[in-house]
Design a protein around this motif. Sequence first.
Motif, PDB file in Angstrom:
ATOM      1  N   THR A   1       0.841  -1.208   0.000  1.00  0.00           N
ATOM      2  CA  THR A   1       0.000   0.000   0.000  1.00  0.00           C
ATOM      3  C   THR A   1       0.870   1.249   0.000  1.00  0.00           C
ATOM      4  O   THR A   1       0.627   2.181  -0.766  1.00  0.00           O
ATOM      5  N   TYR A   2       1.882   1.269   0.876  1.00  0.00           N
ATOM      6  CA  TYR A   2       2.776   2.428   0.921  1.00  0.00           C
ATOM      7  C   TYR A   2       3.429   2.668  -0.441  1.00  0.00           C
ATOM      8  O   TYR A   2       3.497   3.800  -0.903  1.00  0.00           O
ATOM      9  N   HIS A   3       3.914   1.611  -1.060  1.00  0.00           N
ATOM     10  CA  HIS A   3       4.650   1.784  -2.315  1.00  0.00           C
ATOM     11  C   HIS A   3       3.741   2.068  -3.506  1.00  0.00           C
ATOM     12  O   HIS A   3       3.947   3.039  -4.232  1.00  0.00           O
ATOM     13  N   TYR A   4       2.733   1.214  -3.718  1.00  0.00           N
ATOM     14  CA  TYR A   4       1.946   1.316  -4.950  1.00  0.00           C
ATOM     15  C   TYR A   4       0.796   2.311  -4.884  1.00  0.00           C
ATOM     16  O   TYR A   4       0.436   2.906  -5.897  1.00  0.00           O
ATOM     17  N   PHE A   5       0.208   2.498  -3.719  1.00  0.00           N
ATOM     18  CA  PHE A   5      -0.952   3.385  -3.634  1.00  0.00           C
ATOM     19  C   PHE A   5      -0.602   4.756  -3.056  1.00  0.00           C
ATOM     20  O   PHE A   5      -1.192   5.760  -3.441  1.00  0.00           O
TER      21      PHE A   5
END
Length: 181
Positions: free
Chosen positions: A131-135
């Motif tokens: 979530t942190y990386h992609y969103f």
Amino acid sequence: MKLSDAVIIERIKAGDESALDYLYKKNYRMMVSMILRNNGSEQEALDVFQDALIVFWQKAKSEEFKLSSKISTYLFSVCQNLWRKELDRKRKFEESDKEDSEENNFEQQEMIKIIHECINELGDSCKQILTYHYFDGMSMDKIAEKMGLANSDTAKTKRYKCKKRLDDLIRSRYTASDFLD
């Protein structure tokens, strides 16, 4: 030099292209103004007027052609009809574009929903890092700091492993056609 409509038609029947130049210069502003008033651009007006002149040239060269109005009125009517057709074509294209966009948006929302469902099954740490990386678009340094990992390389390795688990989970439940239809 002012030419009568009859002289212009005679010249066109004889193949004299200077008659077209005369009509162009005489009627250009009126035709362009009409199209500009009806949401057209100068370039669109030029294209429509040139098409109208070609239509008139072809009609006037035929033996059966009988002009029942002034040439300027005839050209104006042809320009109006061509411009209406162009506006209809544009409207249909925009509606089609809008429908495609809405359909793509729906499909994209469905894919995001599927991905979120699968991410939620991976466990908290995988859920967080993905979530942190992609969103959220966080850098690997920031993710490492936020998750208490040793460094960005550790975060990258963890992200890679989580992403692989996510891919495997999605592939086990869905086929490529679920995403490509």
